[in-house]
Scaffold this active site. Sequence first.
Site, short mmCIF file in Angstrom:
data_model
loop_
_atom_site.label_atom_id
_atom_site.label_comp_id
_atom_site.label_asym_id
_atom_site.label_seq_id
_atom_site.Cartn_x
_atom_site.Cartn_y
_atom_site.Cartn_z
N SER A 190 0.83 -1.20 0.00
CA SER A 190 0.00 0.00 0.00
C SER A 190 0.87 1.26 0.00
O SER A 190 1.68 1.44 -0.91
CB SER A 190 -0.95 -0.05 1.21
OG SER A 190 -1.95 0.93 1.11
N ASP A 344 -9.93 -4.01 -5.08
CA ASP A 344 -9.06 -3.01 -4.48
C ASP A 344 -9.06 -1.77 -5.36
O ASP A 344 -8.82 -1.86 -6.57
CB ASP A 344 -7.64 -3.58 -4.35
CG ASP A 344 -6.64 -2.60 -3.74
OD1 ASP A 344 -7.06 -1.53 -3.25
OD2 ASP A 344 -5.44 -2.92 -3.76
N HIS A 374 -7.95 -4.96 -0.54
CA HIS A 374 -6.84 -4.16 -0.06
C HIS A 374 -6.53 -4.47 1.41
O HIS A 374 -7.43 -4.48 2.26
CB HIS A 374 -7.14 -2.67 -0.20
CG HIS A 374 -5.94 -1.80 0.01
ND1 HIS A 374 -5.03 -1.54 -0.99
CD2 HIS A 374 -5.47 -1.18 1.12
CE1 HIS A 374 -4.07 -0.78 -0.51
NE2 HIS A 374 -4.30 -0.56 0.77
#
Length: 404
Positions: A190, A344, A374
């Site tokens: 991320s 995501d 995610h």
Amino acid sequence: ALLPALLLLLLPLAALAAAAVLLGLPGYDIPPGVNQPAKLRLVLTVLLGTAALGRILEKTGLCSQITFGRYVRQGRKLGLDPKLFIQDLQFNEVPVRVYQPKATSDGPRRGILFFHGGGWVFGSLDTYENVCRYLSRESDSVVVSVQYRLAPEHKYPAAYEDCLNATLHFLQHLERYGVDPARVTVCGDSAGGNLAAAVSQTLAGSSDLPRLRAQILIYPGLQALDFNLPSYQQNQGVPLLFRERAAFFALLYLKGDASNMQEVLEGSHIPPDMRLKYGKWVSPDNIPEEFKVRGVKPLKPCDFMAEVYEKVKRICETTLCPLFAEDAIVQQLPESFILTCEYDVLRDDGLLYKKRLEDNGVRVTWYHLEDGFHGIISLYDYCGLSFPSGKRGLDRVVNFLKSL
């Protein structure tokens, strides 16, 4: 230190917050194709309850919502690991945690610099302890987990600078940790994937340091130009990262507050000439058609607003948006591993960067979790809840490392 006591005092409020969250859950989109949807709903309930209680604490002046969220996300302290030496150090004044396998090795080991996720706002050495231990044990590598400064207290480029400085220190002292200079990798998920990509680009042309062997980018966020790409449209309400929160975190990191979030979501923050320049790299046309079958509307950005751009004009710098690096830099990047998840909002950032790397002759190993969402890697074993897809993705990372 007062937070545990506060939690006990605020249990009734916590119950009210949890009830409100449960009543509101149907508004969130958890597609049936997601890995372990019931467990994901439970995790979402905890996170939303934490956010709701944090808002109550902030309004009463006891602590900020972000501070409370960070405390809750710390998780439980893990005990000693029989297979690893673990020590907390500082690299160039940046806190790090070093994981070294105890078993003897025939030669120098591979080294991994790990940058945690959390939107540049959350996350810590403790939050990612499980993941880093797993990577070190299973790949027989020395792992350095980096605790960079967090937003909004520390704005861009603080997190990037900390990750770069820690990496430089490690590259200059590899022998001390028994690491092979030819097998050092940067890795992150991320926001950490964003930082890994930025550090990798910065070091791409360096001749006085060991060259990075690879970069591992796990559902990375790589651009803040277009929040209406297909994956943003399809997954805007899918946990654990909603479309609005992606822009919210980017703005907190960039300038310390989330004002102008709506304009950024609509695309009013990018001048026409800049949109034209980067449009060749950030375009739905570059997304394979199989990723558009769940429905995508062609959207035009709203009219450019110069006053908004003035407030966010650093938003397209390559150390914040690595997708915008020039070809000359991209061509020098090391072998790459990119992991994306179908459910995501950041899926297309990874797909677009994959194309950019391949177009510039960089070898890419891509793994797509068709049932992934995610944050699933860090939830592979979360408080007794197992997400098999997360472990599958983590094992693919380990297998890639073993191939280096």
